[in-house]
Scaffold this active site. Structure first.
Site, PDB file in Angstrom:
ATOM      1  N   HIS A  87      38.590  32.859  39.359  1.00  0.00           N
ATOM      2  CA  HIS A  87      39.108  34.214  39.117  1.00  0.00           C
ATOM      3  C   HIS A  87      40.082  34.646  40.204  1.00  0.00           C
ATOM      4  O   HIS A  87      40.869  35.565  40.012  1.00  0.00           O
ATOM      5  CB  HIS A  87      37.964  35.233  39.068  1.00  0.00           C
ATOM      6  CG  HIS A  87      36.935  34.924  38.026  1.00  0.00           C
ATOM      7  ND1 HIS A  87      37.218  34.964  36.682  1.00  0.00           N
ATOM      8  CD2 HIS A  87      35.646  34.538  38.121  1.00  0.00           C
ATOM      9  CE1 HIS A  87      36.137  34.641  35.993  1.00  0.00           C
ATOM     10  NE2 HIS A  87      35.168  34.365  36.846  1.00  0.00           N
ATOM     11  N   HIS A 112      39.763  38.258  49.186  1.00  0.00           N
ATOM     12  CA  HIS A 112      40.363  37.599  48.020  1.00  0.00           C
ATOM     13  C   HIS A 112      41.532  38.438  47.526  1.00  0.00           C
ATOM     14  O   HIS A 112      41.781  39.527  48.049  1.00  0.00           O
ATOM     15  CB  HIS A 112      39.305  37.406  46.918  1.00  0.00           C
ATOM     16  CG  HIS A 112      38.803  38.694  46.387  1.00  0.00           C
ATOM     17  ND1 HIS A 112      37.677  39.310  46.877  1.00  0.00           N
ATOM     18  CD2 HIS A 112      39.309  39.556  45.459  1.00  0.00           C
ATOM     19  CE1 HIS A 112      37.506  40.464  46.252  1.00  0.00           C
ATOM     20  NE2 HIS A 112      38.484  40.648  45.391  1.00  0.00           N
ATOM     21  N   HIS A 114      44.306  39.759  44.149  1.00  0.00           N
ATOM     22  CA  HIS A 114      44.657  39.996  42.746  1.00  0.00           C
ATOM     23  C   HIS A 114      46.189  40.005  42.701  1.00  0.00           C
ATOM     24  O   HIS A 114      46.820  40.571  43.601  1.00  0.00           O
ATOM     25  CB  HIS A 114      44.103  41.350  42.281  1.00  0.00           C
ATOM     26  CG  HIS A 114      42.613  41.455  42.453  1.00  0.00           C
ATOM     27  ND1 HIS A 114      41.725  41.115  41.460  1.00  0.00           N
ATOM     28  CD2 HIS A 114      41.870  41.834  43.527  1.00  0.00           C
ATOM     29  CE1 HIS A 114      40.483  41.294  41.909  1.00  0.00           C
ATOM     30  NE2 HIS A 114      40.537  41.727  43.156  1.00  0.00           N
ATOM     31  N   GLU A 125      45.687  46.202  41.822  1.00  0.00           N
ATOM     32  CA  GLU A 125      44.690  46.833  40.952  1.00  0.00           C
ATOM     33  C   GLU A 125      44.806  48.346  41.063  1.00  0.00           C
ATOM     34  O   GLU A 125      44.957  49.047  40.073  1.00  0.00           O
ATOM     35  CB  GLU A 125      43.291  46.347  41.343  1.00  0.00           C
ATOM     36  CG  GLU A 125      43.145  44.852  41.141  1.00  0.00           C
ATOM     37  CD  GLU A 125      41.734  44.441  40.776  1.00  0.00           C
ATOM     38  OE1 GLU A 125      40.836  44.585  41.621  1.00  0.00           O
ATOM     39  OE2 GLU A 125      41.539  43.970  39.639  1.00  0.00           O
ATOM     40  N   HIS A 138      41.590  42.270  48.913  1.00  0.00           N
ATOM     41  CA  HIS A 138      40.318  42.977  49.099  1.00  0.00           C
ATOM     42  C   HIS A 138      39.503  42.291  50.186  1.00  0.00           C
ATOM     43  O   HIS A 138      39.225  41.092  50.086  1.00  0.00           O
ATOM     44  CB  HIS A 138      39.525  42.991  47.783  1.00  0.00           C
ATOM     45  CG  HIS A 138      40.151  43.878  46.751  1.00  0.00           C
ATOM     46  ND1 HIS A 138      39.927  43.732  45.403  1.00  0.00           N
ATOM     47  CD2 HIS A 138      40.993  44.927  46.902  1.00  0.00           C
ATOM     48  CE1 HIS A 138      40.612  44.683  44.755  1.00  0.00           C
ATOM     49  NE2 HIS A 138      41.269  45.405  45.644  1.00  0.00           N
ATOM     50  N   THR A 219      35.690  45.405  40.871  1.00  0.00           N
ATOM     51  CA  THR A 219      36.701  45.406  39.801  1.00  0.00           C
ATOM     52  C   THR A 219      36.560  44.195  38.888  1.00  0.00           C
ATOM     53  O   THR A 219      37.406  43.968  38.033  1.00  0.00           O
ATOM     54  CB  THR A 219      38.126  45.451  40.386  1.00  0.00           C
ATOM     55  OG1 THR A 219      38.375  44.228  41.100  1.00  0.00           O
ATOM     56  CG2 THR A 219      38.316  46.633  41.320  1.00  0.00           C
TER      57      THR A 219
HETATM   58 ZN    ZN Z   1      38.964  42.247  44.261  1.00  0.00          ZN
END
Ligand code: ZN
Ligand code: NAG
Ligand code: NAG
Length: 300
Positions: A87, A112, A114, A125, A138, A219
């Site tokens: 992910h 990590h 996004h 996000e 994050h 999230t």
């Molecule tokens: Zn995250």
């Protein structure tokens, strides 16, 4: 084996991995974000993240203190694990790293990202008045004053504190290269490499006193509403080449799968506010300047 009918066995084999892990999820398609709540009821519940920081929902709070990062300067002798979890790309962090200046002590667990796609670099996000940045980092911490580890803290209402950092495409950022140079070694889900420790502070914006603060959630499934969010106002930059390393090198599928699934666009849409307000540690000086120039023009 003889007692169980063949269709029943197939049903159990199909159902068991779903019930034990909560189920596979993606951002699009039949198990995309609109369907997360089927297997993960919290995803359809209250106090979800991310959100859009709309000017009308912001309340200046002069009591919000600058975030204090403790033991973020890691030695190069320390080994961190960089992994592809299917992910995102994730870097493990030692729990000695922690935050102070919050209601509890929060110890680091991992960071990590996004991000968007290669031709649409909009994958943050959170958004600021509708503006989506290229990517978002994050830094996940857990309440180590109350809970022994992140697994125990993850579903508690005061369990997690996450720092959100907007990333824009611009200047090359040497701090990100400390681990981005290894992403080709973790192209597929489940792959890991060891990376030398470095000063994690260098990944954050210069100003740690300007941020948005609200109560929200993970999230990603299971979307527990357990996160005290701190999203910094000022973005950090990475070069287009660095952004493309994130957006084009990774797969959400395992190495042995015949149809590789590229990993990009791994951001959740902004969620409803549910009567929440967002506290801000800074005054909106842009609008203050406009008010000031109005005064100068019309009240000479
Ligand atoms: Zn995250
Ligand atoms: C981080 O630690 C290294 C030694 O491990 C030291 O040389 C460096 O000056 C430190 N950086 C900061 C910003 O404190
Ligand atoms: C977290 O702590 C609990 C309770 O002490 C323990 O049972 C569990 O094994 C720990 N999990 C991890 C991943 O360390």
């Amino acid at each position: 084996m003889g007692i169980m009918s063949f269709p029943l066995l197939i049903m159990i084999l199909i159902a068991f991995p779903l019930s034990s892990s909560g189920g596979k999820w993606t951002y699009d398609g039949p198990v995309g974000e609109h369907h997360w709540s089927r297997n993960y009821p919290y995803c359809g519940g209250a106090f979800q993240s991310p959100i859009n920081f709309q000017p009308e929902l912001l309340r200046f709070d002069p009591d919000l203190q600058p975030i204090q990062l403790q033991d973020y300067n890691l030695s190069s002798k320390e080994q961190l694990t960089l992994s592809n979890n299917g992910h995102s790309v994730q870097l493990s962090l030692p729990s000695r790293m922690h935050l102070s200046g919050l209601p509890h002590r929060y110890s680091a667990a991992q960071l990590h990202f996004h991000w968007g796609s290669s031709n649409t670099p909009t994958g943050s996000e959170h958004t600021i008045n509708g503006k989506q940045f290229a990517a978002e980092m994050h830094l996940v911490h857990f309440n180590s004053a109350k809970y022994p580890n992140i697994s125990v803290a993850v579903d508690k209402s005061d369990g997690l504190a996450v720092l959100g950092i907007f990333i824009e495409v611009g200047e090359f950022n040497p701090a990100f290269d400390q681990f981005l140079k290894y992403v080709n070694g973790i192209k597929y889900k489940g792959q890991k490499v060891q990376v030398a420790g470095f000063n994690i502070r260098e990944l954050l914006p210069a100003r740690l006193d300007e941020y948005y603060r609200y109560d929200g959630s993970l999230t990603t499934p299971p979307c527990y509403p357990s996160v005290l969010w701190t999203v910094f106002r000022n973005p950090v930059s990475m070069s287009l080449r660095q952004y493309l390393a994130l957006a084009t090198s990774l797969f959400s599928s395992q190495a042995q799968e015949s149809a590789p699934m590229p990993l990009f666009g791994n951001y959740r849409k902004t969620q409803l506010m549910d009567n929440r307000v967002v506290l801000v540690s800074f005054q909106q000086d842009a609008s203050m300047n406009i008010n000031l120039s109005f005064k100068l023009w019309f009240e000479p």
